[in-house]
Write an enzyme that holds these catalytic residues in place. Sequence first.
Site, short mmCIF file in Angstrom:
data_model
loop_
_atom_site.label_atom_id
_atom_site.label_comp_id
_atom_site.label_asym_id
_atom_site.label_seq_id
_atom_site.Cartn_x
_atom_site.Cartn_y
_atom_site.Cartn_z
N PHE A 90 -16.05 4.96 6.53
CA PHE A 90 -14.62 5.23 6.34
C PHE A 90 -14.14 4.97 4.92
CE2 PHE A 90 -13.57 0.79 6.22
CZ PHE A 90 -14.41 0.17 7.15
N GLU A 123 -9.06 -11.12 -7.68
CA GLU A 123 -8.13 -10.00 -7.49
C GLU A 123 -6.92 -10.11 -8.43
OE1 GLU A 123 -7.41 -9.91 -3.26
OE2 GLU A 123 -9.48 -9.27 -2.85
N ASN A 134 -2.10 0.09 7.00
CA ASN A 134 -1.67 -1.23 7.49
C ASN A 134 -0.79 -1.98 6.48
OD1 ASN A 134 -3.61 -1.89 5.63
ND2 ASN A 134 -5.00 -2.89 7.08
N THR A 146 -6.22 -6.83 10.54
CA THR A 146 -6.40 -5.55 9.84
C THR A 146 -5.85 -4.36 10.63
OG1 THR A 146 -8.43 -6.44 8.89
CG2 THR A 146 -8.13 -4.06 8.75
N LYS A 166 0.83 -1.21 0.00
CA LYS A 166 0.00 0.00 0.00
C LYS A 166 0.87 1.26 0.00
CE LYS A 166 -3.99 -2.17 2.27
NZ LYS A 166 -5.02 -2.01 3.33
N ARG A 178 -1.80 -14.03 4.84
CA ARG A 178 -2.68 -13.38 5.83
C ARG A 178 -2.06 -13.48 7.23
NH1 ARG A 178 -7.21 -10.28 4.25
NH2 ARG A 178 -8.26 -10.94 6.17
N ARG A 224 2.01 -6.07 9.80
CA ARG A 224 1.23 -4.92 10.27
C ARG A 224 1.63 -4.53 11.69
NH1 ARG A 224 -4.46 -7.08 7.60
NH2 ARG A 224 -4.34 -5.89 5.64
#
Length: 138
Positions: free
Chosen positions: A57, A126, A112, A91, A9, A85, A102
């Site tokens: 959000f 995806e 995160n 999260t 990210k 994961r 994270r």
Amino acid sequence: METTLVLLKPDCMQKKNAGEVIGRFEGAGLQIIGCKMMQLDSAILREHYAHIADKPFFPEVEGFMSSAPVVALALRGEGVIAKVRQLAGPTNSKEAPEGSIRGDLGEDVMHNIVHASDGLDAAADELKRFFNDGEVFA
Ligand code: ADP
């Protein structure tokens, strides 16, 4: 063998944590079979985050995820979906254990560091969303 979709990210890229995160995946025996830098727009984000599009959000998440380019990875390995994961942690970075990506590198619930597909169907959808034919080298 499974393949999963990971996004590094904008916070990961801006903090220069890409090498650290990729090193953790490779250290766990996972193989990179696709890698692509992308600027995400609201069309792809609305599709990718359809399950949270009605949350209050969501606009903030959309703004964050389009604030800088991301790196999309296709990772292959046995049980790779659950493994990634697990390596990522929960999260909310504040609740993620030490030793998880994270937990060690994330800031909060939104910032995160990584996205990781949460199941076989999601991974298939995806991978198609972020990679074109010929961009994943299985
Ligand atoms: P995950 O990425 O762990 O699968 P979700 O699919 O529930 O989690 O949420 C997608 C992304 O939206 C999260 O990774 C995070 O960046 C953001 N997010 C989730 N919940 C919140 C929240 N309560 N506030 C702000 N951002 C959130």
